[in-house]
Every structure is written in C-alpha cells, then in structure tokens.
Design an enzyme around this catalytic site. Structure first.
Site, PDB file in Angstrom:
ATOM      1  CE1 TYR A 113      50.654 -27.445 -23.422  1.00 55.20           C
ATOM      2  CE2 TYR A 113      48.744 -27.787 -22.023  1.00 55.20           C
ATOM      3  CZ  TYR A 113      50.112 -27.659 -22.177  1.00 55.20           C
ATOM      4  OH  TYR A 113      50.944 -27.738 -21.084  1.00 55.20           O
ATOM      5  CD  GLU A 117      45.409 -29.674 -17.324  1.00 54.45           C
ATOM      6  OE1 GLU A 117      45.380 -30.885 -17.535  1.00 54.45           O
ATOM      7  OE2 GLU A 117      45.825 -28.849 -18.153  1.00 54.45           O
ATOM      8  CD  GLU A 159      50.323 -27.351 -17.605  1.00 49.78           C
ATOM      9  OE1 GLU A 159      50.071 -27.997 -18.648  1.00 49.78           O
ATOM     10  OE2 GLU A 159      50.219 -27.831 -16.469  1.00 49.78           O
ATOM     11  CG  ASP A 217      52.410 -35.623 -19.091  1.00 45.59           C
ATOM     12  OD1 ASP A 217      52.457 -35.118 -17.945  1.00 45.59           O
ATOM     13  OD2 ASP A 217      52.908 -35.080 -20.086  1.00 45.59           O
TER      14      ASP A 217
HETATM   15  C1  BDP Z   1      48.561 -30.426 -19.243  1.00 46.42           C
HETATM   16  C2  BDP Z   1      48.992 -31.045 -17.927  1.00 46.42           C
HETATM   17  C3  BDP Z   1      50.486 -31.374 -17.903  1.00 46.42           C
HETATM   18  C4  BDP Z   1      50.890 -32.074 -19.190  1.00 46.42           C
HETATM   19  C5  BDP Z   1      50.560 -31.150 -20.338  1.00 46.42           C
HETATM   20  C6  BDP Z   1      51.014 -31.715 -21.683  1.00 46.42           C
HETATM   21  O1  BDP Z   1      48.691 -30.183 -16.859  1.00 46.42           O
HETATM   22  O2  BDP Z   1      50.790 -32.137 -16.765  1.00 46.42           O
HETATM   23  O3  BDP Z   1      52.245 -32.440 -19.175  1.00 46.42           O
HETATM   24  O4  BDP Z   1      49.180 -30.982 -20.361  1.00 46.42           O
HETATM   25  O5  BDP Z   1      50.200 -32.370 -22.308  1.00 46.42           O
HETATM   26  O6  BDP Z   1      47.229 -30.613 -19.479  1.00 46.42           O
HETATM   27  O7  BDP Z   1      52.147 -31.505 -22.073  1.00 46.42           O
END
Ligand code: BDP
Length: 622
Positions: free
Chosen positions: A496, A431, A532, A190
């Site tokens: 997430y 990833e 993350e 992204d």
């Molecule tokens: C993760 C990726 C990261 C994205 C993030 C997102 O590693 O680069 O910016 O998701 O969706 O999977 O914010």
C-alpha cells in the site's frame, strides 16, 4: 417435600447426563464429497426461514432449548444474523436455530447425514433433542451421520447452537491485545465478522457401502493426459470401475479396493486440456459394485491441466500466464456473508467484463459454487485458508490452539476443493506475522523469530503433503518477515505504498514498489505477484488532480502499479484490492464502516477504476 427433592435430584442427574453427553467432533473426511442427487444418493436442502433465538448468557443448554425454542424470531438460512437484525449487528455470542423436516421414507436403509456448509464460528447440533456433534471453525463444511437419530414418518427437529466469539486462540484471530486493527467489533482484520449459518444446511443420504472420497490427480506426458484417480470407500474389499467421459472419449478402467482404497491410472490420448480459452471438463464417474449390482456411484467433472513455475513466471499447461484480477469478499447488503448463487454468477460476469482471469478467495474458502463456476467458465482461483491475522509468538497455549485450527482448516479445505482445475495455487495465510503488532517484530528475540518460522513452516509442509499438483504460497504483509518467502513457489505481497505509506504520493509509491519487488526477485529468484494494492475511493467523489479518496486517485494508483508490473518480466500477476467495497468493523480508517477499495461499489456499480481496468485488461488480452 420428599417427592420434591427426589424430583430435583432426578432432574439434576438428567441434566448432568445431558451436559456430559458426548458431542461427536466432526470428521473432516465426511466432507470430501459434495452431496449430489443420483439414483443411489439423495439431498434435501433445508434452506428457508428457521426459528432463531439469542442466548446472551449461554443459558439455553441448561434450559433445554434443544428440545424446541419458545419466544423465537424468524431468520433466513443461509444468512448472517448481523444483517438481518439491526439490534444484533455487533452481537457475537450464542444463538439458537431450529427447523423441522420429514425425511423421505425412500431414504430408509441408507445412511443419513447432516451437512452444514458454514457455521461461523462454533456450532453444536441436536436432532430430536439428542446431542449429535460439535464443530469449530468458519467458512468450511462439516457433516455428521445422523441415521440413528431420525424419526421415520414423523417430523424431525433440528437445532443448531452457534457462537462467533472473537478470540486470540481462534482463526481468524480477534480481541488480540496490541493487534493491528483497533476496531469494534474487535476482529484482528478489517472485514466484518459476520456470524451464523452463512451457507446452506443439507440432509443427504448415501448407501452403506459407499464411495467416501475421490481424488483426481491430473498430469501430462507429451499429448497423453494422465489421471490418477484415488477412490476411498467404506467397503473394505469391493470392486468397481471408473469411466472417463467427454470429447468423444469413453475410457473404462476396473479397480479392486484394498483396505478401503483403490488407485486407478488412466491415460487419455490426445487429451483436451483445461485452459482459459477452452475450459474443457471431463466427467469422472466412479461406480462401486458391478453392472448387476451397483452399490454406489458418484460423478464429478474435472479438467486436465498442469501448473508450474520457473524463476519468472507461472506456467499453465507449460505456457506463461499473467494472473490479472482481484482479491474480494463474500459480502453484499442484506446478505452479509451468506451465499447467493446470483451473486456468485454476477461477480464472475463482472470480473470477466473487466478482462480479469483470476481471483484470490480472500480471506477464507468461499461457497463451493464459486469453484464449480470457475471450472466451467475458465477462471483461475488462488484458494486461501481462513488464516488471517495469524501470528506465531506470544501465549503458547493460544498459539497451539491456532495451529490446531489451521491444521484442521487446511485438511478441510483441500478435502473439499482438491478436484477443481480452476484452483492453481493455495494461499496458506494472508499477512501472517511473527508478532501481533504490525511492524514491531524488532522487539522479539532471534530465537523467537526462528521459532515463529518453524511453526509457520509446519502449515506449508501439511499443504505440500496433501497436494503435490498445485503451487503454494502465502501473502506477505508490509514490514512483515521476508525470509518466509523461502517456503513459497511465488512471492506474493500486499503493498500500500501511495496509500498507508507515503499517502497522497502515487509517484513515490510506484518508485518504492518497483525497488522492493526488484530486491525480492533478486534475493529469491522466484516470480512475484502483487496480491493486494489499491486505494479507497468514495464513489462519486472526484477531483481534477488525483486526491486521496477520489475515483481519480484510485484509478491513477492502480495504473501506476500496473505500469511498474509491465516493466518487469518476473511479475507474474497483479490482483487489485478489492473487487467491490465491503463492510468492515467500525474503525477510524473505515469511513461509514466500509472498506472502499472496491473498483465496484458494494452493490456492484463500476467506479472509474473498473472502466479503466476494462480498457487495459481487455486490450491486453492475448
Ligand atoms: C490488507 C489486508 C486486507 C485489508 C487491506 C486494507 O490483507 O484484508 O482489507 O489491507 O487495508 O493488509 O484495505
């Protein structure tokens, strides 16, 4: 008529000779030592405003643009062309850069190199109209010996052609059919695919008999610091010495080079370790020759520290350390992805302000200044390759090319960064997946999965062979293969829950992450890090009850994840995604072309979450 056809034939032959002429492929070994200024070595920084020309049909080479650009515009180097020119925001094809410089006559008799610190993605160099070399790959330097191309006592024309075509056989990947990110430009990740000469271009001179590389391998025995110093030289049978300076120590050890290499083992009694509270750096000075005839010398600063793991924690100098911080990007308005020392300093200051102690160089190696600063300031870095959007099945030819690119990246990255005490772990890839389509791995056969694992394992083997002093991991994606964690020292996951999955429901998200990390730890018996987690927050957007995209929701989600981590003694670090908002390709889930998961805005103003982290992390500081 005859004359005309002879002329045509001649120019065709000259042309063919030009196109066929060999561009040397950059040798990674030439980037091992960062150029420095001392009495044997010189640098000339070519940063400034260069000539620039777009070449959308790739006609430039046939039209001899390397002999000098006409109808050009001006561009800043370093800089990303996508930010400097609105009409070229999404342009990824060929462009040409040109500058001119005199080379100081005091450099005569030395070897002159050009070092490009980052050309994203592929670059060809001409000096004074002659082809010099070619390099493919972004975010890492390359260098060529250009001694024989220099015009002394007159100006030298330096021309660099760059292109950043997004392609499934490149790393990071782009234009992947069925890939995870449906975006424009079609990168398979992204962050915006900023292109061009994003970092400085340098000329530098070195002696003919010279030090080519220095690797300092630190260790500890009781209170005795150990440094194995591997010196590589061009001079096959030279002698020299190593001097370690610092903390009232002045330790000298002579060496003799055999077949271009010498290994010196040094003991430092009562060593002062490099640590977060006392990031002490020793100076390692290597001298080639003897006091009456110094052929070359190079001084670098590095620390003595150890990094290890047990089943629950990362240990720095034998003591458990909790890694708290961020994933981030080299990204700023107008600069795009180009380097700026002001931004490097500002970002580290802000990370210290919130009480962080670590960041991951997502999703590529950063400008070198970042690591020197972290060494000095006592900050930890997880150094990541440009391996983002990787997958290991599908078209074999494309896979082979990606693997070759990864092999080169790993070599270049470790050669460039190996002496930084701040780097505690290498991240082989962000990833990676078996297949390009996220969450679709069930559609591939068992053999293909096994094959994908073996391919990925090769990258791990390479890293471990090149560096035995650091931890190695990769960062796993949601719904990605978990058996790959067998390869790692630490289980690093990006999650997430409460955002992309179970959106709006933080409580459910926290429950899921909690169960998942328990399961992973039980299975692998290794420390776990959430590398993350986070939520988009549009700065200034508020709600009484946390609601997606508000600052409250972002803060509450971060809090919930940190609470889960605090409840488990095997969680060894938490890195919030992201340090600051950053530019992305255009995409349905990227409002305004931005990823808004920063706890700071793109121009580095704190959101609620940054204040919250500051409270939590500065209080928790031991
Ligand atoms: C993760 C990726 C990261 C994205 C993030 C997102 O590693 O680069 O910016 O998701 O969706 O999977 O914010």
């Amino acid at each position: 008529m005859k004359l005309k056809s002879t002329f045509l034939l001649l120019s065709l032959l000259i042309g063919m000779e030009m196109f066929a002429s060999d561009f040397k492929i950059a040798d990674p070994k030439d980037i091992a030592l960062r150029p420095i200024q001392n009495s044997q070595r010189n640098i000339l920084d070519l940063s400034g405003v260069w000539k620039f020309k777009k070449d959308s049909t790739n006609i430039g080479e046939q039209e001899y643009w390397f002999k000098g650009l006409t109808d050009y515009r001006s561009i800043a180097v370093p800089g990303s062309w996508n930010e400097q020119f609105s009409d070229m925001r999404d342009y990824m094809d060929w462009v040409w850069y040109e500058t001119e410089t005199y080379v100081p006559s005091s450099w005569k008799g030395q070897h002159i190199f050009i070092r490009v610190n980052d050309a994203t993605y592929a670059a060809k160099i001409w000096i004074n109209g002659k082809p010099v070399g070619y390099h493919e790959g972004c975010h890492l330097p390359f260098a060529f010996d250009i001694s024989s191309f220099i015009n002394w006592d007159e100006s030298n024309r330096i021309v660099i052609q760059v292109e950043n075509q997004l392609s499934p056989d490149r790393v990071p990947t782009g234009n992947v059919s069925g890939g995870s990110f449906e975006s424009f430009p079609k990168a398979n990740y992204d962050f915006f695919p900023y292109a061009g000469l994003n970092r400085s271009v340098l000329l530098y001179s070195v002696p003919t008999d010279r030090i080519k590389d220095i690797t300092v391998i630190p260790g500890l025995e009781e209170k005795m610091g150990l440094m194995d110093i591997v010196v590589e030289t061009t001079d096959k049978a030279a002698k020299g010495k190593v001097i370690i300076l610092g903390d009232d120590k002045n330790i000298e050890a002579p060496f003799k080079v055999k077949n271009g290499k010498a290994v010196v083992s040094i003991k430092i009694p009562n060593v002062r370790m490099w640590d977060l509270n006392d990031p002490f750096l020793y100076s390692v000075k290597v001298i080639l020759g003897d006091d009456r005839d110094i052929k070359d010398q190079y001084e670098l600063k590095t620390g003595v520290r150890t990094v290890s793991v047990d089943d629950k924690q990362i240990l720095l100098n034998g003591k458990p350390i909790f890694l708290k911080g961020f994933g981030k990007h080299e990204d700023f308005p107008v600069l795009g992805r180009s380097s700026s020392n002001s931004l490097v300093v500002k970002d580290l200051e802000l990370m210290k302000w919130v009480g962080a102690n670590c960041y991951r160089t997502t999703h590529y190696p950063y400008d070198e200044e970042n690591y020197y600063l972290a060494d000095q300031e006592g900050f930890l870095i997880i150094g990541e390759t440009p391996g983002v959007g990787l997958y290991f099945t599908g078209d074999k030819e494309q896979l082979d090319k990606r693997q070759a690119a990864m092999k080169r990246y790993i070599e270049e990255m470790i050669l460039r960064d190996k002496n930084h005490p701040s780097i505690v772990m290498w991240c082989v890839a962000n990833e990676p997946n078996e297949i390009a389509q996220l969450g679709q791995a069930t559609i591939i056969a068992k053999e293909e999965k096994e094959q994908a694992y073996l391919e990925f394992e090769k990258l791990f083997t390479q890293v471990r062979e090149m560096d035995k002093t650091r931890l190695v991991s990769y960062v796993g994606v949601m719904m990605g293969p978990t058996n790959w964690f067998a390869l790692t020292d630490v289980i690093c996951i990006n999650r997430y829950w409460g955002w992309y999955s179970t959106p709006g429901n933080i409580e459910q998200g926290a429950k899921t992450i909690s169960l998942e990390i328990d399961r992973l730890h039980r299975k692998f018996n290794k420390p776990v890090m959430v590398t993350e987690f986070g939520a988009d927050a549009y700065a200034g957007f508020h709600s009484d009850q946390p609601e997606m995209f508000t600052e409250e929701y972002q803060k509450e989600l971060i809090k919930a994840y940190l609470d889960v981590a605090d409840s488990k003694d095997f969680v060894t670090g938490m890195l919030v995604w992201n340090f600051a908002d950053f530019k992305t390709s255009q995409n349905l889930i990227r409002f305004g072309g931005y990823n808004l998961k920063g706890v700071f805005t793109r121009d580095r103003r704190p959101k609620m979450a940054a204040h919250y982290l500051r409270e939590r992390w500065t209080e928790h500081k031991d």
